[in-house]
Design a protein around this motif. Structure first.
Motif, PDB file in Angstrom:
ATOM      1  N   VAL A  97      12.842  29.059  16.357  1.00 60.64           N
ATOM      2  CA  VAL A  97      12.269  28.069  17.267  1.00 60.64           C
ATOM      3  C   VAL A  97      10.826  28.464  17.545  1.00 60.64           C
ATOM      4  CG1 VAL A  97      12.478  26.950  19.507  1.00 60.64           C
ATOM      5  CG2 VAL A  97      14.544  27.680  18.265  1.00 60.64           C
ATOM      6  N   ASN A  98       9.904  27.714  16.964  1.00 59.43           N
ATOM      7  CA  ASN A  98       8.479  28.051  17.060  1.00 59.43           C
ATOM      8  C   ASN A  98       7.815  27.325  18.220  1.00 59.43           C
ATOM      9  OD1 ASN A  98       8.413  29.862  14.869  1.00 59.43           O
ATOM     10  ND2 ASN A  98       8.306  28.152  13.418  1.00 59.43           N
ATOM     11  N   GLY A 146      11.780  24.353  26.905  1.00 58.49           N
ATOM     12  CA  GLY A 146      11.472  23.595  28.114  1.00 58.49           C
ATOM     13  C   GLY A 146      12.607  22.660  28.462  1.00 58.49           C
ATOM     14  N   ARG A 147      12.484  21.986  29.578  1.00 59.34           N
ATOM     15  CA  ARG A 147      13.534  21.069  30.008  1.00 59.34           C
ATOM     16  C   ARG A 147      13.422  19.708  29.336  1.00 59.34           C
ATOM     17  NH1 ARG A 147      14.230  21.990  36.581  1.00 59.34           N
ATOM     18  NH2 ARG A 147      14.804  24.203  36.475  1.00 59.34           N
ATOM     19  N   SER A 206      13.064  21.087  24.185  1.00 57.94           N
ATOM     20  CA  SER A 206      14.172  21.094  25.127  1.00 57.94           C
ATOM     21  C   SER A 206      15.471  21.325  24.350  1.00 57.94           C
ATOM     22  CB  SER A 206      14.225  19.776  25.896  1.00 57.94           C
ATOM     23  OG  SER A 206      14.448  18.690  25.018  1.00 57.94           O
ATOM     24  N   PRO A 207      16.550  21.684  25.018  1.00 57.90           N
ATOM     25  CA  PRO A 207      17.785  22.024  24.305  1.00 57.90           C
ATOM     26  C   PRO A 207      18.344  20.960  23.357  1.00 57.90           C
ATOM     27  CG  PRO A 207      17.883  22.922  26.511  1.00 57.90           C
ATOM     28  CD  PRO A 207      16.631  22.087  26.443  1.00 57.90           C
ATOM     29  N   VAL A 235      15.359  28.764   8.651  1.00 60.29           N
ATOM     30  CA  VAL A 235      14.866  27.411   8.898  1.00 60.29           C
ATOM     31  C   VAL A 235      13.918  27.477  10.085  1.00 60.29           C
ATOM     32  CG1 VAL A 235      15.492  25.099   9.692  1.00 60.29           C
ATOM     33  CG2 VAL A 235      16.928  26.252   8.001  1.00 60.29           C
ATOM     34  N   ALA A 236      12.754  26.874   9.954  1.00 60.52           N
ATOM     35  CA  ALA A 236      11.783  26.840  11.049  1.00 60.52           C
ATOM     36  C   ALA A 236      11.912  25.517  11.792  1.00 60.52           C
ATOM     37  CB  ALA A 236      10.368  27.000  10.515  1.00 60.52           C
ATOM     38  N   TYR A 237      11.987  25.603  13.108  1.00 59.29           N
ATOM     39  CA  TYR A 237      11.962  24.400  13.943  1.00 59.29           C
ATOM     40  C   TYR A 237      10.621  24.389  14.673  1.00 59.29           C
ATOM     41  CZ  TYR A 237      12.786  20.991  17.573  1.00 59.29           C
ATOM     42  OH  TYR A 237      12.667  19.903  18.394  1.00 59.29           O
ATOM     43  N   ASP A 238       9.784  23.410  14.307  1.00 56.78           N
ATOM     44  CA  ASP A 238       8.443  23.323  14.868  1.00 56.78           C
ATOM     45  C   ASP A 238       8.285  22.180  15.858  1.00 56.78           C
ATOM     46  OD1 ASP A 238       7.383  25.489  13.306  1.00 56.78           O
ATOM     47  OD2 ASP A 238       7.436  24.147  11.574  1.00 56.78           O
ATOM     48  N   GLY A 239       9.407  21.573  16.222  1.00 56.73           N
ATOM     49  CA  GLY A 239       9.341  20.493  17.195  1.00 56.73           C
ATOM     50  C   GLY A 239       8.949  19.177  16.577  1.00 56.73           C
TER      51      GLY A 239
END
Length: 217
Positions: free
Chosen positions: A179-180, A184-185, A190-191, A213-217
């Motif tokens: 998780v890059n 936050g809410r 966020s979750p 695996v990269a999670y960049d939002g």
């Protein structure tokens, strides 16, 4: 037991609950392991109130024997484990000039080392195609000097996932979702969207598999 079983270690009311919910929506029985049963049971009750199958258990993630006992107990009770999700990390506000060796080792034991007894205990119960899922962090590459042990934990557990995936393949696989961003809410970090990314990482077919695996939002 025919329903697949999802187990999360280091479950909490944020990301841990969100990922458990996402798997429960796919028909998994969700087993949430928190610091204590008192911490975990309300999380399971939340999912049960939404119509999902869930249970809460407590475990000390610094105690390998306790981890082995909980995981073996879950496997014996349900007859299978399909996804083992390793979610814990230790936050200690100490920079490298003040962090001691015992403190560093204590944090790495929880944030990385605890994965070993968990997988070893779960392995005999792994169903075909079982997955190990690990919550990674940008701290592995960009550690904060204010909490130096966190970056070591996340770099170590990412490295361990590489070895685990190679060892478990081809019948089972392991993946770390990094998780890059700062949790936050609301918004992309966020979750719920992170939980969706974790589901997608696990649901990939073997021919598309990578251990990171990269999670960049």
């Amino acid at each position: 037991m025919t329903s697949p079983v999802y187990v999360v270690l280091g479950a909490g009311p944020g990301l841990g609950l969100a990922v458990a919910r996402r798997f429960a929506q796919e028909g998994y029985v969700a087993v949430l392991a928190g610091k204590s049963r008192a911490d975990a049971e309300p999380l399971a009750e939340t999912l049960a109130g939404e119509g999902h199958q869930a249970q809460g258990v407590g475990v000390d993630l610094t105690d390998p024997a306790a981890i082995t006992g909980i995981i073996a107990g879950v496997g014996t009770e349900h007859g299978r484990i399909d996804v083992l999700h390793f979610n814990p990390s230790a936050w200690r506000e100490k920079d490298p000039l003040h962090l001691t060796v015992p403190e560093l080792l204590e944090d790495v034991t929880l944030g990385a080392g605890a994965l070993l007894p968990a997988v070893q205990a779960a392995h005999p119960f792994f169903a075909d195609g079982a997955r190990v899922l690990v919550t990674g962090s940008a701290a592995a590459d960009k550690p904060s000097k204010a909490a130096a042990s966190l970056g070591v934990q996340k770099a170590a557990v990412r490295n361990l996932v590489t070895s685990l995936d190679a060892t478990l393949a081809p019948q089972h696989r392991a993946v770390a979702v990094q998780v890059n961003g700062v949790l936050g809410r609301e918004g992309p970090f966020s979750p719920p969207p992170i939980a969706e990314a974790m589901w997608q990482a696990v649901a990939r077919p073997d021919e598309e598999w990578t251990p990171h695996v990269a999670y960049d939002g």
